[in-house]
Scaffold this motif. Structure first.
Motif, PDB file in Angstrom:
ATOM      1  N   UNK A  91       0.828  -1.206   0.000  1.00 19.39           N
ATOM      2  CA  UNK A  91       0.000   0.000   0.000  1.00 19.39           C
ATOM      3  C   UNK A  91       0.863   1.257   0.000  1.00 19.39           C
ATOM      4  N   UNK A  92       1.934   1.262   0.781  1.00 17.41           N
ATOM      5  CA  UNK A  92       2.848   2.412   0.809  1.00 17.41           C
ATOM      6  C   UNK A  92       3.439   2.646  -0.573  1.00 17.41           C
ATOM      7  N   UNK A  93       3.865   1.587  -1.212  1.00 12.99           N
ATOM      8  CA  UNK A  93       4.465   1.681  -2.538  1.00 12.99           C
ATOM      9  C   UNK A  93       3.461   2.239  -3.556  1.00 12.99           C
ATOM     10  N   UNK A  94       2.232   1.760  -3.506  1.00  6.16           N
ATOM     11  CA  UNK A  94       1.221   2.245  -4.446  1.00  6.16           C
ATOM     12  C   UNK A  94       0.898   3.722  -4.204  1.00  6.16           C
ATOM     13  N   UNK A  95       0.813   4.117  -2.951  1.00  5.30           N
ATOM     14  CA  UNK A  95       0.458   5.502  -2.628  1.00  5.30           C
ATOM     15  C   UNK A  95       1.604   6.464  -2.908  1.00  5.30           C
ATOM     16  N   UNK A  96       2.797   6.100  -2.497  1.00  6.84           N
ATOM     17  CA  UNK A  96       3.924   7.031  -2.562  1.00  6.84           C
ATOM     18  C   UNK A  96       4.646   6.995  -3.911  1.00  6.84           C
ATOM     19  N   UNK A  97       4.896   5.814  -4.431  1.00  3.40           N
ATOM     20  CA  UNK A  97       5.724   5.710  -5.630  1.00  3.40           C
ATOM     21  C   UNK A  97       4.927   5.538  -6.924  1.00  3.40           C
ATOM     22  N   UNK A  98       3.775   4.895  -6.832  1.00  7.41           N
ATOM     23  CA  UNK A  98       2.971   4.683  -8.034  1.00  7.41           C
ATOM     24  C   UNK A  98       1.884   5.742  -8.181  1.00  7.41           C
ATOM     25  N   UNK A 122      -0.967   6.220  -6.820  1.00  5.78           N
ATOM     26  CA  UNK A 122      -2.385   5.839  -6.830  1.00  5.78           C
ATOM     27  C   UNK A 122      -3.109   6.713  -5.823  1.00  5.78           C
ATOM     28  N   UNK A 123      -4.356   6.999  -6.097  1.00  9.00           N
ATOM     29  CA  UNK A 123      -5.147   7.787  -5.150  1.00  9.00           C
ATOM     30  C   UNK A 123      -5.558   6.901  -3.978  1.00  9.00           C
ATOM     31  N   UNK A 124      -5.887   7.554  -2.870  1.00  3.61           N
ATOM     32  CA  UNK A 124      -6.362   6.805  -1.705  1.00  3.61           C
ATOM     33  C   UNK A 124      -7.601   5.992  -2.060  1.00  3.61           C
ATOM     34  N   UNK A 125      -8.466   6.569  -2.885  1.00  7.17           N
ATOM     35  CA  UNK A 125      -9.688   5.878  -3.305  1.00  7.17           C
ATOM     36  C   UNK A 125      -9.378   4.628  -4.121  1.00  7.17           C
ATOM     37  N   UNK A 126      -8.428   4.737  -5.032  1.00  7.79           N
ATOM     38  CA  UNK A 126      -8.052   3.581  -5.850  1.00  7.79           C
ATOM     39  C   UNK A 126      -7.498   2.454  -4.982  1.00  7.79           C
ATOM     40  N   UNK A 127      -6.644   2.815  -4.052  1.00  6.51           N
ATOM     41  CA  UNK A 127      -6.041   1.813  -3.170  1.00  6.51           C
ATOM     42  C   UNK A 127      -7.107   1.208  -2.262  1.00  6.51           C
ATOM     43  N   UNK A 128      -7.961   2.057  -1.711  1.00  6.38           N
ATOM     44  CA  UNK A 128      -9.031   1.585  -0.822  1.00  6.38           C
ATOM     45  C   UNK A 128      -9.917   0.584  -1.539  1.00  6.38           C
ATOM     46  N   UNK A 129     -10.267   0.882  -2.766  1.00  5.64           N
ATOM     47  CA  UNK A 129     -11.119  -0.021  -3.540  1.00  5.64           C
ATOM     48  C   UNK A 129     -10.414  -1.352  -3.790  1.00  5.64           C
ATOM     49  N   UNK A 130      -9.137  -1.272  -4.158  1.00  2.00           N
ATOM     50  CA  UNK A 130      -8.355  -2.479  -4.451  1.00  2.00           C
ATOM     51  C   UNK A 130      -8.235  -3.398  -3.234  1.00  2.00           C
ATOM     52  N   UNK A 131      -8.064  -2.810  -2.057  1.00  4.47           N
ATOM     53  CA  UNK A 131      -7.850  -3.598  -0.842  1.00  4.47           C
ATOM     54  C   UNK A 131      -9.113  -3.791  -0.010  1.00  4.47           C
ATOM     55  N   UNK A 132     -10.209  -3.182  -0.434  1.00  7.05           N
ATOM     56  CA  UNK A 132     -11.469  -3.339   0.284  1.00  7.05           C
ATOM     57  C   UNK A 132     -11.464  -2.700   1.664  1.00  7.05           C
ATOM     58  N   UNK A 133     -10.800  -1.538   1.747  1.00 11.60           N
ATOM     59  CA  UNK A 133     -10.754  -0.793   3.016  1.00 11.60           C
ATOM     60  C   UNK A 133     -11.133   0.659   2.735  1.00 11.60           C
ATOM     61  N   UNK A 134     -11.286   1.436   3.786  1.00 10.42           N
ATOM     62  CA  UNK A 134     -11.680   2.833   3.610  1.00 10.42           C
ATOM     63  C   UNK A 134     -10.487   3.702   3.190  1.00 10.42           C
ATOM     64  N   UNK A 135     -10.804   4.850   2.626  1.00  8.75           N
ATOM     65  CA  UNK A 135      -9.766   5.831   2.280  1.00  8.75           C
ATOM     66  C   UNK A 135      -8.981   6.222   3.528  1.00  8.75           C
ATOM     67  N   UNK A 136      -9.707   6.401   4.638  1.00  5.71           N
ATOM     68  CA  UNK A 136      -9.069   6.780   5.900  1.00  5.71           C
ATOM     69  C   UNK A 136      -8.090   5.709   6.363  1.00  5.71           C
ATOM     70  N   UNK A 137      -8.467   4.441   6.181  1.00  6.95           N
ATOM     71  CA  UNK A 137      -7.573   3.340   6.567  1.00  6.95           C
ATOM     72  C   UNK A 137      -6.301   3.369   5.721  1.00  6.95           C
TER      73      UNK A 137
END
Length: 116
Positions: free
Chosen positions: A37-44, A46-61
């Protein structure tokens, strides 16, 4: 080399470069989920929403996880100082390289820099 010295060096570095170095040195110490998740957010970028959807968690998480992982990486650096030592050695080898006219010393310093 003091922890205060580390923060001084890290403060003047570009934020992405700092995050990259910390991740390169300590990323394997994160859990797989934190690392991914860190790699996707920081280096790739990705938006928080995209990551949240991919992992099935909230944007806040996602936000909290990225913040915690970053703090964890910084904590490792405060204790171990590996990035600080790396940057210190790199600068000293570059300084040696600039001060010499000897081709053999230049070649050796280039080899050292490649290994760092």
């Amino acid at each position: 080399m003091t922890p205060g010295g580390v923060s001084c060096i890290l403060v003047v570095m570009d934020k992405i470069y700092q995050e990259s170095l910390l991740f390169d040195f300590y990323g394997e110490l994160l859990t797989k989920r934190q690392k991914d998740i860190y790699e996707e957010a920081v280096f790739n970028d990705y938006s928080l929403s995209e990551i949240a959807e991919e992992y099935g968690i909230s944007r806040q998480a996602v936000h909290d996880l990225v913040k915690r992982a970053g703090k964890t990486l910084e904590g490792y650096e405060e204790k171990l100082l590996l990035v600080h030592k790396f940057l210190f050695l790199k600068s000293k080898v570059q300084e040696i390289q600039q001060l010499t006219d000897d081709d053999r010393i230049r070649k050796l310093s280039e080899e050292i820099l490649e290994e760092l």
